[in-house]
Structure formats: structure tokens, C-alpha cells
Design an enzyme around this catalytic site. Structure first.
Site, short mmCIF file in Angstrom:
data_model
loop_
_atom_site.label_atom_id
_atom_site.label_comp_id
_atom_site.label_asym_id
_atom_site.label_seq_id
_atom_site.Cartn_x
_atom_site.Cartn_y
_atom_site.Cartn_z
N GLU A 41 -102.20 -9.62 -23.15
CA GLU A 41 -102.40 -10.73 -22.23
C GLU A 41 -102.82 -11.97 -23.01
O GLU A 41 -103.77 -11.92 -23.80
CB GLU A 41 -103.46 -10.39 -21.18
CG GLU A 41 -103.84 -11.52 -20.24
CD GLU A 41 -102.64 -12.16 -19.54
OE1 GLU A 41 -102.50 -13.40 -19.62
OE2 GLU A 41 -101.85 -11.42 -18.93
N ILE A 43 -101.80 -14.61 -13.01
CA ILE A 43 -101.83 -15.76 -12.11
C ILE A 43 -102.42 -15.37 -10.76
O ILE A 43 -103.23 -16.10 -10.18
CB ILE A 43 -100.42 -16.34 -11.92
CG1 ILE A 43 -99.94 -16.99 -13.23
CG2 ILE A 43 -100.39 -17.36 -10.79
CD1 ILE A 43 -100.78 -18.17 -13.68
N ILE A 88 -96.66 -21.28 -0.49
CA ILE A 88 -97.61 -22.03 -1.31
C ILE A 88 -97.85 -23.42 -0.75
O ILE A 88 -98.99 -23.87 -0.56
CB ILE A 88 -97.13 -22.10 -2.78
CG1 ILE A 88 -97.13 -20.70 -3.41
CG2 ILE A 88 -98.03 -23.04 -3.59
CD1 ILE A 88 -96.51 -20.65 -4.79
N GLU A 143 -89.64 -30.95 3.34
CA GLU A 143 -88.84 -29.75 3.09
C GLU A 143 -87.36 -30.14 3.01
O GLU A 143 -86.85 -30.85 3.87
CB GLU A 143 -89.04 -28.73 4.22
CG GLU A 143 -88.10 -27.54 4.21
CD GLU A 143 -88.13 -26.77 2.91
OE1 GLU A 143 -87.05 -26.56 2.33
OE2 GLU A 143 -89.24 -26.39 2.46
N GLY A 164 -90.58 -23.92 -5.64
CA GLY A 164 -89.98 -22.69 -6.13
C GLY A 164 -90.66 -22.12 -7.36
O GLY A 164 -91.71 -22.62 -7.81
N HIS A 184 -107.81 -0.19 22.27
CA HIS A 184 -108.10 -1.36 23.11
C HIS A 184 -109.60 -1.66 23.05
O HIS A 184 -110.40 -0.73 23.09
CB HIS A 184 -107.70 -1.06 24.56
CG HIS A 184 -108.11 -2.14 25.52
ND1 HIS A 184 -107.41 -3.32 25.65
CD2 HIS A 184 -109.16 -2.21 26.38
CE1 HIS A 184 -108.00 -4.07 26.56
NE2 HIS A 184 -109.07 -3.43 27.03
#
Length: 469
Positions: free
Chosen positions: A35, A42, A190, A209, A275, A448
Site C-alpha cells: 500500500e 480510498i 458522489i 448533469e 466519473g 410491525h
């Protein structure tokens, strides 16, 4: 240069890598994990976990602001952004430390540094370069690449972090200021989560978008419900828009083109969430002849690449880019290495969650995709305002939707929006894994009062038997 040898070496200690290493150790393989930054990758350090800590803070804040609706009196409600961020970082640090404990418990050797691959005997040879420049050569019978992915950027359109005014998720997790005006480019999980977070703290948020609706991977009906909910909360949504960003002296300018119309939006900060790109470069994959397509390593479903002894799992292998997908791929990969009866993941049965306000969760096919695949479908719906627990919680806005094959009763997909649906969706995930039909779901007793009763009612509705609406 030191030399070490193991049965299995895993490159990357995110949810895919560290789980693969644990499973390898459990099966008796001598195991090492490499690592270059933090154990947990992340997800634990700059993704899933710290974002949920931030969102939990604003959930509590929102609830306190509406205390009167619950018969409570609270005055002087405020927030401290630095303390919210500090809590998030402490949560991440705690869990990263937990991964370190798991490595010790399972006797997994942790090697700090950046890995590169070259030709080896049974598998590629791994060379690890530490931060001090020292190199360690590691030989293994099997090498698993789990290096994950990062935020996609488009520098030509200004969709790249500039270190101050334009952020990716990484900068957004540790904001240097509370932006009065915020632009978010991209309305996937995200982008929407950060839009929800900053809106809860008072930012004027605009989400841009490129496609024709927000949360475009979700069922169209859920997406439309979400758009209305976000708009009601004061988030401005621009769909079908091509955006470019330009930092200035005191903020950022977003230029948005929708059809023939162009709009200029001034903001204090912008977040780019357009992305994911696989972390496949600088590993030596090209020299080894590994098949890589659009930054993602190609595998056979059990992690095997086209190079002997080399495997890949998680985000570097492509969508869905989800931590739980990576973990299960890691287990399947190692069990295949061990000669066990492993099987590839069915991507259609992997739940996806968005922790916005309201939450969104889904598993399986959308109604549109189910029909496109040739299924004759039966669709059931149940609204939150028909559920006693949701009303008692003061959370009556939401919807549960189920999609069945009309001929076989197979559960093809389930889609939800509303409070705590990210906790509910796994019930349908289990049902799909067990290949449950509508008959078993109808016969299942749901407690319930719970939110889960809506899952039952949505099944009943698909077959004309709904009770409480």
C-alpha cells in the site's frame, strides 16, 4: 534491495485488496499486501466512510432544526464546519487503524510503498519503492492488483481540481470554507451526496448533469421522485447540460450549455463528479502485455487476467465501482486460486446506495432494462406515507418499487427512495440471491411497525393484493 517471497501478494489495501489478503491468509497462503498511502484505501480514508460521517452530521443537524415537529424545543442551533470535518477524519483514521489490526491478526505482511511489475517466474515480480527511495523485490506465485480508481477529470473543459476553487471528492471532504454558492458537475452518487451535504448547511447548490435526468443509473421513476425531492430542498438541477469551469480570483465560473442556450453561473466553489478512472498506469502492465481497456484491467470474472499468475479485482476492473463489489471479487479470486468452487459475481445482484437526503437504493434491473431484456413485467409500488413507522418517524416521503417477471415470478429488480432505504435494500438482495419468487416474499412475515413492511406491500401490489393503500 531486499528480497522477499510469498504465495500471494496483493497490491492495494482498499476493501478489495485487504479482504482478498485476509481470505488468502485464512486459506493458508503466506500473504503480503502493498500500500502506497493508507490501509483501507480510498473507501475508508477518502470515500465511503468519511462521506457518511459528514452526512450523519448534517442528518443530526436537520433533525435538530425540525425539533418542534416532534414536540421538542431547541434554540441556538448552529454548526462548526471544522469540527464536522474533524469528526469525519477521526472516523476514517479509526477504521484505517482497524484494518492494520486485521493485518496483524491474520499475519499478513504489510509493505509500504508503490509497486511496479516486471516479468517473473510463476507470476510477475513485484518491486516496491518506499517513500525513502528504498526498493524491495517481492516474488510470489500469485499477484492480485487491487489499486482502485480515482475521480475522472476533463482538463480541457476545466473539469479538474485547481487546488482551491475546483474540487474533486477529495478536496470536498476537507473544505477550507463553507461555500455560499456551490456548483456540482455530475449527478451520480458522489455528486448528489455532496450536493445534499452542502445544501443542508445552507449553500446555494446547482447540480449540472449531462444526461437527461439526475441519478441516471437509477430507475426512471425513482430518478424523477428524487429530482422533485432535491428541488423541494432548494437544490437547483440542470439536466442535459454541458459544463465547463474556469477559476477566477475569488471563485469559479461555470458555463453551461443546454441545447442552444448558454448560462453563466458564478460560484464560490465547484465539485467535479463526472466519473471514475482506473489506477492502471505506472504499474508496468503495458510491458507485461496485460489487456487494459479504457483504464480498466480486463479479467475473466474470477480476477484472472491474460497474464499468468496475475489477477485484478475491484474498481480497476470496471463498474460498478463499489466497495462491496470489490470485497466479494477479492474473496472469489482467492478461492479460485485455491482451487475452490468459486463463481463470478452476478453484477445484476449487487445493491447500489446513494446516501443523500432522501436516500436512494436499488438492486437488479430497472423497469426499462427489464422490458428491454424481453421480460413481461409486473410492477409493484408502495409509498412511505402508507407506512405507520415512516409516519411516526416524521419521514413520510418515499417510495418502494418492485419488478417481477410476470411469467416466472422472479424478482428482477427493486428500487427505493426515502429514509433508511440503504439499510432495507439488502433484504431484496438476499431474496434475489436465493432466487426467491413472489410467492415466498408474500408468505414472509415482516415485523410491525417497521419500514420493512413496505417491502412486503410493494410485492403484494405487483400482484393486486396490496393492503394499506
Amino acid at each position: 534491495m531486499g528480497n522477499q517471497s510469498f504465495d500471494v501478494v496483493v497490491i492495494g489495501a482498499g476493501p478489495g485488496g485487504y479482504v482478498a489478503a485476509i481470505r488468502a491468509s485464512q486459506l493458508g497462503f503466506s500473504t503480503a499486501i502493498v500500500e502506497r498511502e493508507n490501509l483501507g484505501g480510498i473507501c475508508l480514508n477518502w470515500g465511503c466512510i468519511p462521506t457518511k460521517a459528514l452526512l450523519r452530521s448534517v442528518d443530526v443537524y436537520e433533525n435538530i432544526k425540525h425539533a418542534e415537529a416532534y414536540g421538542l424545543s431547541v434554540t441556538g442551533v448552529s454548526f462548526d464546519l471544522s469540527k464536522i470535518v474533524d469528526r469525519s477524519r477521526k472516523v476514517a483514521k479509526q477504521l484505517s487503524g482497524g484494518v492494520g489490526y486485521l493485518m496483524k491478526k491474520h499475519k499478513i505482511t504489510v509493505i509500504d510503498g508503490a509497486a511496479t511489475l516486471s516479468k517473473g517466474a510463476d507470476a510477475p515480480l513485484v518491486t516496491v519503492t518506499g517513500k525513502d527511495g528504498s526498493a524491495t523485490r517481492v516474488a510470489a506465485k500469485h499477484v492480485i492488483v487491487a489499486t482502485g480508481a480515482r475521480a475522472r477529470t476533463i482538463p480541457a473543459a476545466g473539469l479538474a481540481p485547481d487546488g482551491k476553487y475546483i474540487w474533486t471528492y477529495r478536496e470536498a471532504l476537507v473544505p477550507d470554507t463553507m461555500p455560499k454558492r456551490l456548483v456540482v458537475v455530475g449527478s451520480g452518487a458522489i455528486g448528489i451526496e455532496f450536493a445534499s451535504f452542502f445544501r443542508s448547511l445552507g449553500s446555494e447548490v446547482t447540480v449540472i448533469e449531462a444526461l437527461d435526468r439526475v441519478l441516471p443509473v437509477e430507475d426512471a421513476e425513482i430518478s424523477a421522485f428524487a429530482a422533485k425531492a432535491f428541488t423541494k430542498r432548494g437544490i437547483r438541477l440542470i439536466t442535459g447540460g454541458q459544463a465547463s469551469l474556469k477559476p477566477g480570483a475569488n471563485g469559479v465560473t461555470a458555463t453551461v450549455k443546454v441545447g442552444d442556450k448558454v448560462e453563466v453561473i458564478e460560484a464560490d466553489r465547484a465539485i467535479v463528479a463526472v466519473g471514475i478512472v482506473g489506477n492502471s498506469e505506472n504499474l508496468g502492465l503495458e510491458a507485461l502485455g496485460v489487456t487494459v481497456e479504457r483504464s480498466h484491467v480486463v479479467t475473466d470474472g474470477l480476477g484472472r487476467t491474460n497474464v499468468k499468475g496475475l489477477y485484478a479485482i475491484g474498481d480497476i476492473t470496471g463498474p460498478p465501482w463499489l466497495a462491496h463489489k470489490a470485497s466479494h471479487e477479492g474473496v472469489a479470486c482467492v478461492e479460485a486460486i485455491a482451487g475452490m468452487h468459486a463463481h463470478a459475481l452476478n453484477v445484476a445482484r449487487i445493491p447500489g446506495c446513494t446516501y443523500s437526503n432522501p436516500q436512494v437504493a436499488s438492486v437488479g434491473l430497472t423497469e426499462e432494462k427489464a422490458k428491454a431484456a424481453g421480460h413481461e413485467v409486473r410492477v409493484g409500488r408502495f409509498p412511505f406515507n402508507g407506512n405507520g413507522k415512516a409516519i411516526a418517524l416524521g419521514e413520510p416521503e418515499g417510495l418502494v418499487k418492485t419488478i417481477f417477471d410476470a411469467k416466472t415470478g422472479e424478482l428482477l429488480g427493486a428500487h427505493m427512495i426515502g429514509t433508511e432505504v440503504t439499510e432495507l435494500i439488502q433484504g431484496y438482495g438476499i431474496a434475489m440471491t436465493l432466487e426467491t419468487t413472489e410467492a415466498e416474499l408474500m408468505e414472509t412475515v415482516f415485523p410491525h411497525p417497521t419500514l420493512s413492511e413496505m417491502m412486503h406491500e410493494a410485492v403484494l401490489d405487483a400482484y393486486g393484493r396490496v393492503v394499506h393503500i
